[in-house]
Design an enzyme around this catalytic site. Structure first.
Site, mmCIF file in Angstrom:
data_model
loop_
_atom_site.group_PDB
_atom_site.id
_atom_site.type_symbol
_atom_site.label_atom_id
_atom_site.label_comp_id
_atom_site.label_asym_id
_atom_site.label_seq_id
_atom_site.Cartn_x
_atom_site.Cartn_y
_atom_site.Cartn_z
ATOM 1 N N GLU A 1 -11.266 -9.893 14.322
ATOM 2 C CA GLU A 1 -10.220 -8.976 14.750
ATOM 3 C C GLU A 1 -10.855 -7.679 15.226
ATOM 4 O O GLU A 1 -11.925 -7.290 14.730
ATOM 5 C CB GLU A 1 -9.282 -8.661 13.592
ATOM 6 C CG GLU A 1 -8.452 -9.832 13.138
ATOM 7 C CD GLU A 1 -7.416 -9.379 12.118
ATOM 8 O OE1 GLU A 1 -6.263 -9.191 12.503
ATOM 9 O OE2 GLU A 1 -7.787 -9.202 10.953
ATOM 10 N N ASP B 1 -15.955 -1.211 4.546
ATOM 11 C CA ASP B 1 -14.797 -0.460 4.044
ATOM 12 C C ASP B 1 -14.721 -0.540 2.518
ATOM 13 O O ASP B 1 -15.582 -1.156 1.866
ATOM 14 C CB ASP B 1 -13.499 -0.944 4.704
ATOM 15 C CG ASP B 1 -13.096 -2.328 4.257
ATOM 16 O OD1 ASP B 1 -13.967 -3.078 3.783
ATOM 17 O OD2 ASP B 1 -11.913 -2.672 4.375
ATOM 18 N N SER C 1 -10.022 -4.874 14.405
ATOM 19 C CA SER C 1 -9.994 -3.904 13.311
ATOM 20 C C SER C 1 -11.193 -4.071 12.377
ATOM 21 O O SER C 1 -11.071 -3.935 11.169
ATOM 22 C CB SER C 1 -8.689 -4.034 12.535
ATOM 23 O OG SER C 1 -8.518 -5.376 12.111
ATOM 24 N N ASP D 1 -13.020 -2.192 0.284
ATOM 25 C CA ASP D 1 -13.005 -3.469 -0.440
ATOM 26 C C ASP D 1 -13.980 -4.492 0.141
ATOM 27 O O ASP D 1 -13.957 -5.664 -0.263
ATOM 28 C CB ASP D 1 -11.585 -4.046 -0.515
ATOM 29 C CG ASP D 1 -10.989 -4.341 0.845
ATOM 30 O OD1 ASP D 1 -11.293 -3.600 1.811
ATOM 31 O OD2 ASP D 1 -10.214 -5.305 0.967
ATOM 32 N N ASP E 1 -14.372 -5.988 3.067
ATOM 33 C CA ASP E 1 -14.093 -7.074 4.015
ATOM 34 C C ASP E 1 -14.317 -6.656 5.468
ATOM 35 O O ASP E 1 -14.511 -7.498 6.327
ATOM 36 C CB ASP E 1 -12.690 -7.676 3.803
ATOM 37 C CG ASP E 1 -11.574 -6.652 3.864
ATOM 38 O OD1 ASP E 1 -11.851 -5.456 4.065
ATOM 39 O OD2 ASP E 1 -10.403 -7.061 3.708
ATOM 40 N N ARG E 2 -14.318 -5.346 5.755
ATOM 41 C CA ARG E 2 -14.562 -4.905 7.132
ATOM 42 C C ARG E 2 -16.025 -4.520 7.322
ATOM 43 O O ARG E 2 -16.696 -4.118 6.371
ATOM 44 C CB ARG E 2 -13.721 -3.676 7.454
ATOM 45 C CG ARG E 2 -12.244 -3.921 7.412
ATOM 46 C CD ARG E 2 -11.523 -2.651 7.802
ATOM 47 N NE ARG E 2 -10.087 -2.883 7.814
ATOM 48 C CZ ARG E 2 -9.234 -2.217 8.570
ATOM 49 N NH1 ARG E 2 -9.656 -1.259 9.366
ATOM 50 N NH2 ARG E 2 -7.954 -2.499 8.535
ATOM 51 N N SER F 1 -7.884 -0.970 0.838
ATOM 52 C CA SER F 1 -8.842 -1.242 1.905
ATOM 53 C C SER F 1 -9.587 0.003 2.379
ATOM 54 O O SER F 1 -10.281 0.650 1.618
ATOM 55 C CB SER F 1 -8.108 -1.933 3.049
ATOM 56 O OG SER F 1 -9.005 -2.314 4.043
ATOM 57 N N HIS F 2 -9.362 0.371 3.630
ATOM 58 C CA HIS F 2 -10.082 1.481 4.270
ATOM 59 C C HIS F 2 -9.356 2.808 4.066
ATOM 60 O O HIS F 2 -9.819 3.839 4.537
ATOM 61 C CB HIS F 2 -10.195 1.195 5.763
ATOM 62 C CG HIS F 2 -8.861 0.891 6.377
ATOM 63 N ND1 HIS F 2 -8.175 -0.269 6.090
ATOM 64 C CD2 HIS F 2 -8.072 1.595 7.188
ATOM 65 C CE1 HIS F 2 -7.021 -0.258 6.724
ATOM 66 N NE2 HIS F 2 -6.929 0.864 7.397
ATOM 67 N N ARG G 1 0.851 -1.207 0.000
ATOM 68 C CA ARG G 1 0.000 0.000 0.000
ATOM 69 C C ARG G 1 0.874 1.241 0.000
ATOM 70 O O ARG G 1 1.748 1.397 0.852
ATOM 71 C CB ARG G 1 -0.923 0.020 1.219
ATOM 72 C CG ARG G 1 -1.981 -1.053 1.124
ATOM 73 C CD ARG G 1 -2.997 -0.988 2.247
ATOM 74 N NE ARG G 1 -3.762 -2.234 2.225
ATOM 75 C CZ ARG G 1 -4.563 -2.633 3.189
ATOM 76 N NH1 ARG G 1 -4.730 -1.878 4.261
ATOM 77 N NH2 ARG G 1 -5.215 -3.785 3.088
ATOM 78 N N LYS H 1 -11.699 -11.938 5.552
ATOM 79 C CA LYS H 1 -12.807 -11.468 6.359
ATOM 80 C C LYS H 1 -13.897 -10.979 5.410
ATOM 81 O O LYS H 1 -13.618 -10.654 4.261
ATOM 82 C CB LYS H 1 -12.358 -10.399 7.337
ATOM 83 C CG LYS H 1 -11.642 -9.221 6.745
ATOM 84 C CD LYS H 1 -11.071 -8.388 7.882
ATOM 85 C CE LYS H 1 -10.378 -7.143 7.387
ATOM 86 N NZ LYS H 1 -9.004 -7.368 6.961
#
Ligand code: G16
Length: 613
Positions: A427, A339, A429, A341, A343-344, A169-170, A75, A440
């Site tokens: 997690e 988020d 996060s 992508d 996954d969160r 991601s986020h 990243r 996730k």
């Protein structure tokens, strides 16, 4: 070979289209070519239909020394990928180089991303470099869109050799935001450290890469496009619906009839799902709105945008403030944000009741029979990352299940799942998931919660409070100090570790207000993988007190500039009079001690954290 569009035809010859549009299609002209490299006993004839040949070029490059994948891929700022010559090409070549040449000839790679700025450019580069390196087949989400959990699902479904995910991601997007490239392996999970280290080693010595510069694909049209690369080898690009395979998987995990009744039956609840302009929008629209009948206005910010509407696509109380405020009105019974992508996830109850992610996985664990999938598979074990609160441990103990404590990073759960030791994990996060895939999964977590609501017919708050009554409560908070000067952050951690390593540190007492804590353990967390015996060291500084309370310091592995220091506090309470208190009040003495011991503010010049969860 498997394909989401049925069996693949592997004839050679220019560019072929099946239900899709390929762009390299000059006028038709028939030629007969003798394919190079064929065994002499076989006369290999390739009937080319005269489309433009796709040529392989070898480009000289210079290696970069900073392409070490972090917690989840490489990243960096978009400008790093855009402005440094061959930066993205080098990293993509390094990823493909870890796939053995012999394996590439029959290899399928899945490619998708979260829609952020530079994603489409990166996908064209992946297509060109994959073709030139002898990869046989790429499966790409339409317009490049595919959530991280969906990529994991499709890799597993197609038995692909792996996948490349374009996401940070986020982290924010747009021309001045972040970009990321991540490699997932055939299990569908993020590449383990052995492979990311190999990618890094290759990147540090890379002198050239291979590319088909003229090859361009139309990402918008669903269907197969076949190209003929230099040596008449067919190269197939398949553009697929971004949602369908993932939706089909969820139908096999949850009771969709019960969820439909919850979301659109006579006594339905009102939900508010905020995709934060990330990739999960089309998934929510198709699955939650179209299929489960939730009204269209229950889903917001569902069109993926290159800059996420100028916001951080980060589902926490700070960056998902719009959702938090909307939920406070009391109009909605259940809220969730995702988020970039997908996954969160963050789960909220009516009036904005916040479910801490560490509690979220514990509640799912305690109510796991609400999810039909686990009735089929059984529950093999539970896991959390080290900084995640011990809420899941209480469930594991009560239900006599095995509990694993891993370092931060979803990749550490994969080995346990592949070995049949782990079913559910989470997690702090904002990551929750199970062994249905190897990432996730934000939407899965939301459907898991909705399944529990459908079964228990209680509100989110009632379920959470009932859980604390039964298992006790782990008060948890995380302080993030973002974009701190890297040298100051590294020095602070180094000095703190030296202080904690002094033999007199264990047994030391720390006080704040009327609270006193005695150090029982102090270490830098190391993990030995129970499956392959690999050891991961330096995973976070832990001060564990005699009452089980923990203070943890870690440097984030997902930032793109400077350093992010994370301070985590976890403290268990089972006094029924105290379990409903505000975590920030309950944990204030431990926060105070953590800041004093580390001198975090003095050492970094900060007066407070960027984000508190
Ligand atoms: C990634 C990893 C997670 C990890 C998170 C935070 O998530 O997949 O396992 O917990 O980063 O890591 P760090 O504390 O090092 O920043 P994501 O959603 O960013 O891919």
């Amino acid at each position: 070979m498997e394909s989401l569009h049925g069996p693949l035809k592997r004839e050679g010859g220019g560019v072929r289209e099946e239900g899709g549009g390929a762009v390299a299609s000059p006028p038709c002209r028939t030629t007969l070519r003798i394919t190079q490299g064929c065994p002499p006993q076989v006369l290999c004839l390739s009937l080319s239909l005269g489309f433009k040949m796709v040529k392989v070029s070898t480009v000289q490059t210079k290696p970069y020394t900073d392409q070490k994948p972090g917690t989840s891929g490489l990243r960096k700022r978009v400008t790093v990928f855009q402005q440094n010559q061959h930066y993205a090409e080098n990293f993509i070549q390094s990823i493909i180089s870890v796939i053995e040449p012999a394996e590439r000839q029959a290899a399928t790679l899945v490619v998708g991303g979260d829609g952020r700025f530079f994603m489409k450019d990166a996908i064209q580069l992946i297509v060109q470099i994959a073709a030139a390196n002898g990869i046989n087949h790429l499966v790409i989400g339409q317009n490049g869109i595919m959530s991280t959990p969906a990529v994991s699902c499709v890799i597993r479904k197609l038995k692909a050799v792996g996948g490349i995910i374009l996401t940070a991601s986020h982290n924010p997007g747009g021309p001045n935001g972040d970009f990321g490239i991540k490699y997932n392996i055939s299990s569908g999970g993020p590449a383990p450290e052995g492979i990311t280290n190999k990618i890094f080693e290759i990147s540090k010595g890379l002198q050239e890469y291979h590319i088909c510069p003229e090859l361009k694909v139309d990402l918008s049209k669903i269907g197969k496009q076949t190209f003929e690369v230099d040596t008449f080898k067919p190269f197939i690009v398949e553009i697929v619906d971004s949602v369908e395979a993932y939706a089909e998987m969820l139908r096999g995990i949850f009771d969709f009839a019960a969820l439909k009744d919850l979301l659109s039956g006579a006594n339905h609840i009102n939900v508010r799902l905020d995709a934060m302009h990330g990739v999960v929008g089309p998934y929510i629209k198709k699955i939650v709105c179209e299929e489960l009948g939730s009204p269209a206005n229950s889903a917001v910010n569902c069109v993926p945008q290159e800059d996420f509407g100028g916001h951080h696509p980060d589902p926490n109380l700070t960056y998902a403030a719009d959702l938090v405020n909307t939920m406070k009105s009391g109009e909605y019974d259940f809220g969730a944000a995702f988020d970039g992508d997908g996954d969160r996830n963050m789960v909220l109850g009516k009036h904005g009741f916040f479910v801490n992610p560490s509690d979220s996985v514990a509640v799912i664990g305690a109510n796991i029979t609400s999810i039909p999938y686990f009735k089929k598979t059984g529950v093999k074990g539970l896991a959390r990352s080290m900084p995640t609160s011990g809420a899941l441990d209480n469930v594991a103990k009560a239900l006599q299940m095995q509990l694993y404590e891993t370092p931060t990073g979803w990749k550490f759960f994969g080995n346990l799942m592949d070995a049949g030791k782990l079913s559910l994990c989470g997690e702090e996060s904002f990551g929750t998931g199970s062994d249905h895939i190897r990432e996730k999964d934000g939407l899965w977590a939301v459907l898991a919660w909705l399944s529990i609501l459908a079964t228990r017919k209680q509100s989110v708050e009632e379920i959470m409070k009932d859980h604390w009554q039964k298992f006790g409560r782990n008060f948890f908070t995380r302080y993030d100090y973002e974009e701190v000067d890297s040298d100051s952050a590294n020095k602070m951690i180094k000095d703190l570790e030296a202080q904690m390593s002094d033999p007199s540190f264990v047994g030391k007492q720390f006080s704040s207000g009327d609270k006193t804590y005695k150090v029982a353990v102090s270490d830098n967390f190391a993990y030995t993988d129970p499956v392959d015996g690999s050891v991961s060291k330096n995973q976070g500084l832990r001060i564990i007190f005699s009452d089980g309370s923990r203070i943890i310091f870690r440097l984030s592995g997902t930032g793109s500039a400077g350093a992010t220091i994370r301070l985590y506090i976890d403290s268990y309470e089972n006094d029924a009079q105290k379990i409903y208190q505000d975590p920030q009040v309950m944990l204030a003495p431990l926060v105070d001690i953590a800041l004093k011991v580390s001198q975090l503010h003095e050492r970094t010049g900060r007066t407070g954290p960027t984000v508190i969860t």
